[in-house]
Design a protein around this motif. Sequence first.
Motif, PDB file in Angstrom:
ATOM      1  N   VAL A   1    -111.441 -86.940 -13.877  1.00 58.95           N
ATOM      2  CA  VAL A   1    -110.736 -88.029 -13.046  1.00 58.95           C
ATOM      3  C   VAL A   1    -111.490 -89.351 -13.339  1.00 58.95           C
ATOM      4  O   VAL A   1    -112.743 -89.598 -13.097  1.00 58.95           O
ATOM      5  CB  VAL A   1    -111.187 -87.685 -11.433  1.00 58.95           C
ATOM      6  CG1 VAL A   1    -110.503 -88.675 -10.371  1.00 58.95           C
ATOM      7  CG2 VAL A   1    -110.664 -86.384 -11.164  1.00 58.95           C
ATOM      8  N   ALA A   2    -110.785 -90.428 -13.918  1.00 54.68           N
ATOM      9  CA  ALA A   2    -111.232 -91.274 -14.452  1.00 54.68           C
ATOM     10  C   ALA A   2    -110.397 -92.757 -13.687  1.00 54.68           C
ATOM     11  O   ALA A   2    -109.366 -93.172 -14.220  1.00 54.68           O
ATOM     12  CB  ALA A   2    -110.784 -91.386 -16.071  1.00 54.68           C
ATOM     13  N   PRO A   3    -111.025 -93.243 -12.526  1.00 54.51           N
ATOM     14  CA  PRO A   3    -110.164 -94.189 -11.819  1.00 54.51           C
ATOM     15  C   PRO A   3    -110.094 -95.556 -12.726  1.00 54.51           C
ATOM     16  O   PRO A   3    -109.164 -96.232 -12.469  1.00 54.51           O
ATOM     17  CB  PRO A   3    -110.799 -94.367 -10.450  1.00 54.51           C
ATOM     18  CG  PRO A   3    -112.220 -93.656 -10.647  1.00 54.51           C
ATOM     19  CD  PRO A   3    -111.982 -92.419 -11.799  1.00 54.51           C
ATOM     20  N   GLU A   4    -111.085 -95.802 -13.510  1.00 53.06           N
ATOM     21  CA  GLU A   4    -111.055 -96.879 -14.457  1.00 53.06           C
ATOM     22  C   GLU A   4    -109.821 -96.926 -15.223  1.00 53.06           C
ATOM     23  O   GLU A   4    -109.648 -98.017 -15.541  1.00 53.06           O
ATOM     24  CB  GLU A   4    -112.402 -97.023 -15.143  1.00 53.06           C
ATOM     25  CG  GLU A   4    -113.614 -97.245 -14.312  1.00 53.06           C
ATOM     26  CD  GLU A   4    -114.634 -96.819 -15.224  1.00 53.06           C
ATOM     27  OE1 GLU A   4    -114.877 -96.835 -16.438  1.00 53.06           O
ATOM     28  OE2 GLU A   4    -115.630 -96.487 -14.425  1.00 53.06           O
ATOM     29  N   ARG A   5    -109.111 -95.923 -15.391  1.00 54.44           N
ATOM     30  CA  ARG A   5    -108.113 -95.893 -16.333  1.00 54.44           C
ATOM     31  C   ARG A   5    -106.760 -95.962 -15.604  1.00 54.44           C
ATOM     32  O   ARG A   5    -105.727 -96.019 -16.150  1.00 54.44           O
ATOM     33  CB  ARG A   5    -108.039 -94.620 -17.167  1.00 54.44           C
ATOM     34  CG  ARG A   5    -109.097 -94.609 -18.534  1.00 54.44           C
ATOM     35  CD  ARG A   5    -109.147 -93.316 -19.264  1.00 54.44           C
ATOM     36  NE  ARG A   5    -107.891 -93.019 -20.002  1.00 54.44           N
ATOM     37  CZ  ARG A   5    -107.600 -93.672 -21.119  1.00 54.44           C
ATOM     38  NH1 ARG A   5    -108.314 -94.647 -21.644  1.00 54.44           N
ATOM     39  NH2 ARG A   5    -106.505 -93.565 -21.610  1.00 54.44           N
ATOM     40  N   ALA A   6    -106.879 -96.283 -14.273  1.00 55.34           N
ATOM     41  CA  ALA A   6    -105.617 -96.461 -13.360  1.00 55.34           C
ATOM     42  C   ALA A   6    -104.678 -97.569 -13.944  1.00 55.34           C
ATOM     43  O   ALA A   6    -105.232 -98.439 -14.367  1.00 55.34           O
ATOM     44  CB  ALA A   6    -106.011 -96.564 -11.889  1.00 55.34           C
TER      45      ALA A   6
ATOM     46  N   VAL B   1    -106.717 -85.851 -17.969  1.00 52.45           N
ATOM     47  CA  VAL B   1    -107.523 -86.967 -17.623  1.00 52.45           C
ATOM     48  C   VAL B   1    -106.240 -87.512 -16.446  1.00 52.45           C
ATOM     49  O   VAL B   1    -105.407 -87.796 -16.778  1.00 52.45           O
ATOM     50  CB  VAL B   1    -107.625 -87.798 -18.780  1.00 52.45           C
ATOM     51  CG1 VAL B   1    -108.259 -89.169 -18.306  1.00 52.45           C
ATOM     52  CG2 VAL B   1    -108.489 -87.192 -19.795  1.00 52.45           C
ATOM     53  N   ASN B   2    -107.036 -87.733 -15.225  1.00 54.57           N
ATOM     54  CA  ASN B   2    -106.067 -88.074 -14.109  1.00 54.57           C
ATOM     55  C   ASN B   2    -106.766 -89.444 -13.709  1.00 54.57           C
ATOM     56  O   ASN B   2    -108.013 -89.321 -13.381  1.00 54.57           O
ATOM     57  CB  ASN B   2    -106.430 -86.903 -13.135  1.00 54.57           C
ATOM     58  CG  ASN B   2    -105.318 -87.593 -11.993  1.00 54.57           C
ATOM     59  OD1 ASN B   2    -104.734 -88.685 -11.887  1.00 54.57           O
ATOM     60  ND2 ASN B   2    -105.424 -86.633 -10.934  1.00 54.57           N
TER      61      ASN B   2
END
Lengths: 338, 338
Positions: free
Chosen positions: A16-21, A321-322
Amino acid sequence: MSELRRDPLRHQWVVVAPERARPPEGGRAERPSEPAGACPFCPGREAATPPAVLVLHPGPRGPHDWCVRVVPERVPALRVEGNLEASAEGMYDRVTGIGAHEVVIESPDHEASLADLPQAQVERVVEAWQSRLRDLFRDRRLEHVLVVKHHGVQAGARLAHGHSQILATPVIPGRAAARIARARAWFRDRRRCLLCDLLDQELATGSRVVTSDPHVVVLCPYASRVPFELLVIPRRHGAHFGQAAPDEVAALARALGETLRRLRRGLGDPPYHLVIHTAPNPEAYHPTVEPGPELERAWHWHLEILPRLGPVTGWASDAFVNPTPPEDAAAFLRSLPD
Amino acid sequence: MSELRRDPLRHQWVVVAPERARPPEGGRAERPSEPAGACPFCPGREAATPPAVLVLHPGPRGPHDWCVRVVPERVPALRVEGNLEASAEGMYDRVTGIGAHEVVIESPDHEASLADLPQAQVERVVEAWQSRLRDLFRDRRLEHVLVVKHHGVQAGARLAHGHSQILATPVIPGRAAARIARARAWFRDRRRCLLCDLLDQELATGSRVVTSDPHVVVLCPYASRVPFELLVIPRRHGAHFGQAAPDEVAALARALGETLRRLRRGLGDPPYHLVIHTAPNPEAYHPTVEPGPELERAWHWHLEILPRLGPVTGWASDAFVNPTPPEDAAAFLRSLPD
């Protein structure tokens, strides 16, 4: 900072990679291009499909003489005709293509998607799924039934007229056996259902819950593989979707309609996959998964919605990868009117 | 008639339904639209990426001062900085996002895809994958390394300039642990490697083999989930891609280039996923999979190519239906010049 998450049911780590949103892409479900006049699922063109295996009629004075039709796929992936034979090809396993492949025509209206249908009509669709499941399980050669819907060309829809599919198989084709084995191990160890425990925890936490009512809870799972992944889980424990009571069917239909409308409102009608995870046929001649009271208490049927907001690579790359934490997805969906 | 097939490595039933065959759609890989002048991967724009972690130089008098560059992802899903911490969130598992996420820039040429590159350049790419794998495994916090490539927008490519990705994780994210467990059970029972057995059977049968040479075999797997699925398997047993010898690297590069050119020639440059399945870090501090001689003998590294000739629904629907028998796919690919 990103993190890796795992839930005990799927037991697979998701990054869970919020920086890649980034802004969701491919938002709008593309409709297959087929003119209404040529649609084999429209009223008046019933002869264009194989004879129906189920027809649900509307209440008195409905505008059509059917409201849901279930027909065999014109070119089915599996058929009931023939003998179920298992054979080896060296180290490989093979089973003849016995089963069923059916299409549930969700309404007479060519234009309406599941999100557009009135509550009563969505209930009819859910009843049709249940009815077909129950009927197919009378064939004891069949162990497993998948209820699945692909919305939008990007998700694999081939005809514009709203429909879902039923695939009955003589074996358990996907990951269901592994999921059931994990739920069973959980039950053996604790005498409790994994999904009942999960519901308790999610309702206590609240951050991933989108909606809940006395019958069903809609939530974004902790280890969501894709942005806005959703689970619809009945509160009442039950292994078999086919045995859900009328009040649960009504609640499921309402939650489903609401959730799909929220997705559309918030994300612009995204393509999605919908799948029901129910227990295998308890009467199957050759069960992969041992039936009985333990399975009945360990498995808990539920429905999954997988929006497709961009190309999905995780199944192939072997790692999901979300970029959208499920807490954010749930908060966003909660903020929308239903 | 259709049939259900299963192989002992993935152990998942796939419906092979040739009656549902239709002309492949979505054949042509769409290139991400980014002008060559603005490409962060082009020569002269090296400052547009984070500093390289690996630069391979061409032979004397090459046209550029690098032929392959490996750089950290600009917004990585995982980072080496920080502490590896595991924690529970109720029934769920969580691990901090420690790892690495790198981009392998496959050549200085903005336009060339892997299928266009000369053999020597593909070898450099494979060497870069190996080199990064070996280096990342020196960090004993990292258990697993994925080498993956997505070709075409439909398969998830975001930049036009040919590149692949390295994702190093502190846990095994996908199905690798289950595959390894099955290979291990096979080995325990028979004292033989599953993939060595599979190679023997496939070479004896021949119908699913596309090409073979003294080092590698390219074949369409018996239970192919999607049309034209391909496995590239080294003949020499080895658990670790990072330990493949130079002659194997050269053979792999040649087979890979040839296979991708056949796909392009026969199917019109389809989008695809490419992934290498190699054993986990034998020196990992906290291994999910127990390392040691048994694992070394039971696992056999290989490379998978998954063309994406239409929307893939099986991962979501929990059942793969493949209209193209692998025997037909292999015969078609064999019939093409390399």
